[in-house]
Design a protein around this motif. Structure first.
Motif, PDB file in Angstrom:
ATOM      1  N   ARG A  36     112.645 -60.580 -40.560  1.00  0.00           N
ATOM      2  CA  ARG A  36     113.741 -60.720 -39.479  1.00  0.00           C
ATOM      3  C   ARG A  36     114.642 -59.692 -39.224  1.00  0.00           C
ATOM      4  NH1 ARG A  36     113.473 -66.244 -37.581  1.00  0.00           N
ATOM      5  NH2 ARG A  36     112.628 -67.888 -39.381  1.00  0.00           N
ATOM      6  N   TYR A  37     114.081 -58.155 -39.476  1.00  0.00           N
ATOM      7  CA  TYR A  37     114.854 -57.248 -39.232  1.00  0.00           C
ATOM      8  C   TYR A  37     114.696 -56.893 -37.782  1.00  0.00           C
ATOM      9  CZ  TYR A  37     116.009 -56.336 -44.278  1.00  0.00           C
ATOM     10  OH  TYR A  37     116.473 -56.122 -45.466  1.00  0.00           O
ATOM     11  N   ASN A  38     115.623 -56.210 -37.127  1.00  0.00           N
ATOM     12  CA  ASN A  38     115.453 -55.624 -35.907  1.00  0.00           C
ATOM     13  C   ASN A  38     115.079 -54.412 -36.004  1.00  0.00           C
ATOM     14  OD1 ASN A  38     115.997 -55.376 -33.058  1.00  0.00           O
ATOM     15  ND2 ASN A  38     118.111 -54.952 -33.346  1.00  0.00           N
ATOM     16  N   LEU A  39     113.753 -54.290 -35.852  1.00  0.00           N
ATOM     17  CA  LEU A  39     112.926 -53.204 -35.776  1.00  0.00           C
ATOM     18  C   LEU A  39     112.594 -52.530 -34.552  1.00  0.00           C
ATOM     19  CD1 LEU A  39     110.816 -51.433 -37.657  1.00  0.00           C
ATOM     20  CD2 LEU A  39     109.264 -52.827 -36.964  1.00  0.00           C
ATOM     21  N   ILE A  40     112.830 -51.066 -34.484  1.00  0.00           N
ATOM     22  CA  ILE A  40     112.385 -50.466 -33.091  1.00  0.00           C
ATOM     23  C   ILE A  40     111.347 -49.306 -33.802  1.00  0.00           C
ATOM     24  CG2 ILE A  40     113.390 -49.021 -31.266  1.00  0.00           C
ATOM     25  CD1 ILE A  40     116.115 -50.723 -31.797  1.00  0.00           C
ATOM     26  N   ARG A  41     110.144 -49.404 -33.314  1.00  0.00           N
ATOM     27  CA  ARG A  41     108.977 -48.525 -33.615  1.00  0.00           C
ATOM     28  C   ARG A  41     108.789 -47.701 -32.495  1.00  0.00           C
ATOM     29  NH1 ARG A  41     103.437 -50.413 -36.035  1.00  0.00           N
ATOM     30  NH2 ARG A  41     102.496 -48.214 -36.445  1.00  0.00           N
ATOM     31  N   ASP A  42     108.971 -46.183 -32.452  1.00  0.00           N
ATOM     32  CA  ASP A  42     108.726 -45.267 -31.544  1.00  0.00           C
ATOM     33  C   ASP A  42     107.598 -45.555 -30.529  1.00  0.00           C
ATOM     34  OD1 ASP A  42     106.812 -44.516 -33.257  1.00  0.00           O
ATOM     35  OD2 ASP A  42     107.115 -42.558 -33.069  1.00  0.00           O
ATOM     36  N   ARG A  43     106.355 -45.973 -31.117  1.00  0.00           N
ATOM     37  CA  ARG A  43     105.272 -46.311 -30.114  1.00  0.00           C
ATOM     38  C   ARG A  43     105.184 -47.311 -29.561  1.00  0.00           C
ATOM     39  NH1 ARG A  43      99.933 -48.075 -33.773  1.00  0.00           N
ATOM     40  NH2 ARG A  43     100.376 -50.095 -33.853  1.00  0.00           N
ATOM     41  N   ASN A  44     105.999 -48.490 -29.688  1.00  0.00           N
ATOM     42  CA  ASN A  44     106.464 -49.700 -29.098  1.00  0.00           C
ATOM     43  C   ASN A  44     107.496 -49.454 -27.972  1.00  0.00           C
ATOM     44  OD1 ASN A  44     104.262 -50.843 -30.357  1.00  0.00           O
ATOM     45  ND2 ASN A  44     105.742 -51.885 -31.906  1.00  0.00           N
ATOM     46  N   TYR A  45     108.371 -48.566 -28.402  1.00  0.00           N
ATOM     47  CA  TYR A  45     109.642 -48.407 -27.660  1.00  0.00           C
ATOM     48  C   TYR A  45     109.620 -47.403 -26.735  1.00  0.00           C
ATOM     49  CZ  TYR A  45     114.616 -47.226 -26.545  1.00  0.00           C
ATOM     50  OH  TYR A  45     115.666 -47.028 -25.827  1.00  0.00           O
ATOM     51  N   LEU A  46     108.973 -46.231 -26.822  1.00  0.00           N
ATOM     52  CA  LEU A  46     108.574 -45.048 -25.912  1.00  0.00           C
ATOM     53  C   LEU A  46     107.527 -45.269 -24.942  1.00  0.00           C
ATOM     54  CD1 LEU A  46     109.285 -42.012 -28.495  1.00  0.00           C
ATOM     55  CD2 LEU A  46     110.918 -42.864 -26.556  1.00  0.00           C
ATOM     56  N   THR A  47     107.694 -46.134 -24.054  1.00  0.00           N
ATOM     57  CA  THR A  47     106.723 -46.324 -22.978  1.00  0.00           C
ATOM     58  C   THR A  47     106.777 -45.325 -22.118  1.00  0.00           C
ATOM     59  OG1 THR A  47     108.144 -47.939 -21.906  1.00  0.00           O
ATOM     60  CG2 THR A  47     106.690 -48.732 -23.481  1.00  0.00           C
ATOM     61  N   LEU A  48     105.792 -45.404 -20.977  1.00  0.00           N
ATOM     62  CA  LEU A  48     105.956 -44.385 -19.967  1.00  0.00           C
ATOM     63  C   LEU A  48     107.170 -44.350 -19.306  1.00  0.00           C
ATOM     64  CD1 LEU A  48     104.285 -42.496 -18.362  1.00  0.00           C
ATOM     65  CD2 LEU A  48     103.690 -44.244 -16.944  1.00  0.00           C
ATOM     66  N   GLY A  49     107.699 -43.113 -19.075  1.00  0.00           N
ATOM     67  CA  GLY A  49     109.180 -42.924 -18.385  1.00  0.00           C
ATOM     68  C   GLY A  49     110.192 -42.918 -19.227  1.00  0.00           C
ATOM     69  N   LYS A  50     110.475 -43.528 -20.798  1.00  0.00           N
ATOM     70  CA  LYS A  50     111.369 -43.371 -21.588  1.00  0.00           C
ATOM     71  C   LYS A  50     111.362 -42.024 -22.027  1.00  0.00           C
ATOM     72  CE  LYS A  50     112.208 -48.276 -22.463  1.00  0.00           C
ATOM     73  NZ  LYS A  50     112.731 -49.062 -23.292  1.00  0.00           N
ATOM     74  N   SER A  51     112.681 -41.638 -22.436  1.00  0.00           N
ATOM     75  CA  SER A  51     113.103 -40.489 -22.924  1.00  0.00           C
ATOM     76  C   SER A  51     112.946 -40.334 -24.537  1.00  0.00           C
ATOM     77  CB  SER A  51     114.366 -39.928 -22.440  1.00  0.00           C
ATOM     78  OG  SER A  51     114.767 -38.716 -22.975  1.00  0.00           O
ATOM     79  N   ILE A  52     112.134 -39.307 -25.058  1.00  0.00           N
ATOM     80  CA  ILE A  52     112.057 -39.192 -26.674  1.00  0.00           C
ATOM     81  C   ILE A  52     113.666 -38.655 -26.842  1.00  0.00           C
ATOM     82  CG2 ILE A  52     111.197 -36.784 -26.506  1.00  0.00           C
ATOM     83  CD1 ILE A  52     110.201 -39.204 -29.224  1.00  0.00           C
ATOM     84  N   HIS A  53     114.234 -37.916 -26.115  1.00  0.00           N
ATOM     85  CA  HIS A  53     115.339 -37.425 -26.415  1.00  0.00           C
ATOM     86  C   HIS A  53     116.620 -38.522 -26.750  1.00  0.00           C
ATOM     87  CE1 HIS A  53     119.050 -34.611 -26.384  1.00  0.00           C
ATOM     88  NE2 HIS A  53     119.578 -35.300 -25.389  1.00  0.00           N
ATOM     89  N   ASN A  54     116.493 -39.426 -25.653  1.00  0.00           N
ATOM     90  CA  ASN A  54     117.245 -40.638 -25.714  1.00  0.00           C
ATOM     91  C   ASN A  54     117.264 -41.531 -27.016  1.00  0.00           C
ATOM     92  OD1 ASN A  54     118.624 -39.912 -23.476  1.00  0.00           O
ATOM     93  ND2 ASN A  54     117.590 -41.561 -22.212  1.00  0.00           N
ATOM     94  N   PHE A  55     115.834 -41.515 -27.403  1.00  0.00           N
ATOM     95  CA  PHE A  55     115.454 -42.484 -28.578  1.00  0.00           C
ATOM     96  C   PHE A  55     116.215 -41.671 -29.591  1.00  0.00           C
ATOM     97  CE2 PHE A  55     112.234 -43.056 -31.833  1.00  0.00           C
ATOM     98  CZ  PHE A  55     112.273 -44.379 -32.085  1.00  0.00           C
ATOM     99  N   MET A  56     115.914 -40.215 -29.912  1.00  0.00           N
ATOM    100  CA  MET A  56     116.216 -39.622 -31.012  1.00  0.00           C
ATOM    101  C   MET A  56     117.897 -39.763 -30.924  1.00  0.00           C
ATOM    102  SD  MET A  56     113.555 -38.864 -32.268  1.00  0.00           S
ATOM    103  CE  MET A  56     114.021 -37.719 -33.722  1.00  0.00           C
ATOM    104  N   GLN A  57     118.480 -39.681 -29.833  1.00  0.00           N
ATOM    105  CA  GLN A  57     119.982 -39.838 -29.971  1.00  0.00           C
ATOM    106  C   GLN A  57     120.398 -41.277 -30.378  1.00  0.00           C
ATOM    107  OE1 GLN A  57     121.345 -38.850 -25.907  1.00  0.00           O
ATOM    108  NE2 GLN A  57     121.991 -36.931 -26.722  1.00  0.00           N
ATOM    109  N   GLU A  58     119.772 -42.185 -29.882  1.00  0.00           N
ATOM    110  CA  GLU A  58     119.944 -43.512 -30.406  1.00  0.00           C
ATOM    111  C   GLU A  58     119.980 -43.634 -32.225  1.00  0.00           C
ATOM    112  OE1 GLU A  58     118.071 -46.782 -28.859  1.00  0.00           O
ATOM    113  OE2 GLU A  58     118.125 -45.911 -26.610  1.00  0.00           O
ATOM    114  N   ILE A  59     118.686 -42.867 -32.657  1.00  0.00           N
ATOM    115  CA  ILE A  59     118.576 -42.824 -34.100  1.00  0.00           C
ATOM    116  C   ILE A  59     119.873 -42.247 -34.757  1.00  0.00           C
ATOM    117  CG2 ILE A  59     117.295 -42.018 -36.011  1.00  0.00           C
ATOM    118  CD1 ILE A  59     115.001 -42.354 -34.205  1.00  0.00           C
TER     119      ILE A  59
END
Length: 61
Positions: A36-59
């Motif tokens: 029950r961990y809140n897991l965010i996996r890049d390949r599931n999160y980074l769908t078309l149109g989402k920013s890798i830059h924003n993802f990295m900032q969240e991390i």
């Protein structure tokens, strides 16, 4: 609960080593989700149109 981010070279699954790596990451993710961990996996999160830059900032936060 804190979020857990998983990011790795998931497009490198054409080689035997890449396939083994992806299988290991899949197992780790399944284990975390089953606990029950809140897991965010890049390949599931980074769908078309989402920013890798924003993802990295969240991390970083």
């Amino acid at each position: 609960m804190n979020q857990i981010y998983i990011s790795y070279a998931w497009k490198d699954n054409k080689s035997e080593l890449g396939s083994q790596r992806e299988e290991l990451v899949d197992k780790i993710c399944a284990a975390l989700i089953s606990e029950r961990y809140n897991l965010i996996r890049d390949r599931n999160y980074l769908t078309l149109g989402k920013s890798i830059h924003n993802f990295m900032q969240e991390i970083g936060q």
